[in-house]
Scaffold this active site. Sequence first.
Site, short mmCIF file in Angstrom:
data_model
loop_
_atom_site.label_atom_id
_atom_site.label_comp_id
_atom_site.label_asym_id
_atom_site.label_seq_id
_atom_site.Cartn_x
_atom_site.Cartn_y
_atom_site.Cartn_z
N TYR A 134 45.52 28.56 45.55
CA TYR A 134 45.38 29.61 44.89
C TYR A 134 46.29 30.50 44.07
CZ TYR A 134 44.38 34.04 43.30
OH TYR A 134 43.55 35.46 42.37
N LYS A 138 46.05 30.47 39.41
CA LYS A 138 46.71 31.35 38.79
C LYS A 138 48.20 31.65 37.89
CE LYS A 138 44.13 34.55 38.50
NZ LYS A 138 42.41 34.66 37.99
#
Length: 324
Positions: A134, A138
Amino acid sequence: MRVLVTGASGFLGRATAAAVRDAGHEVRTFQRRPSRVDGVSDVLGSMTDDAAVARAVEGTDAVVHLAAKVSLAGDPADFARVNVGGTRALLGAARSAGAERFVFVSSPSVAHTGSSLAGTGADPAEPAAARGHYARTKAAAELLALAADEPGFAVVAVRPHLVWGPGDTQLVGRIVERARRGRLPLLDSGAALIDTLHVDNAASAMVAALERAADDAVHGNAYVVTNGEPRPVGELLTGICRASGVPVPRVHVPAGIARVAGSVVEAVWRVRPGADEPPMTRFLAEQLSTAHWFDQRRTRQDLGWSPTVTVDEGLDQLRSASRS
């Protein structure tokens, strides 16, 4: 403005769509499920469907992009498709549609490499060094977004830190569930200072970023947003548990052991993933045992924003919600 808010079926996305609406803007939302936000128009679809993304952004003046794949585990390719590929598609569609502002909702984890973050600002995103699929995707998406900033297309990245409040099924929900099952240890002494962000403050910060995006001092920059009230992680966990009526954490585990255990669990999860989030990962162990709080002076000055709900007031809200 006519504003597209993506990911408005999630906790923060729903609050953000409502806050943008309440600020007097016309709001359209884009996500896979209905937003359940009154007074907005929903467009349903996936961030991986370029045609659906283009339909969603058509005719809008600005975008607040919250939609993302958020998890402690999963297929790296899925994170890349949604978080990086989806952001790239939305940026292109927004520019083609004539949108002039783009608020990318990021995370402080894009600059967290495992060591403490104490009183820092929005350090540069580091995809290669960030922890977990993640955070890495991101970080890559934030760099894409900020690189798209140009005259006539103002881009701002906002990194809300540990958003929580009544109705939160992620941070608060997982803390409560683990505490109820007796699986919420404190790492080391639980003294690492951590800042958080009440959901109402997070939503108002998104509106501030949207409305200030075109300012010369703002566009092209990233901002970490927090309540500005760092507290020991043990105190925060205890406060959430007491407000929610579940046992407070009493077991202490050395952070080094938790990190090793997290690495082992991650390896097992890659071979045989469970039905829910893994009980521990290396990233989670680092988050619970290292300081992460941030200097908010530049954020508040540039965005003309300040929080209105304190941590104690938020805990009172949790207490009231648990009794209702």
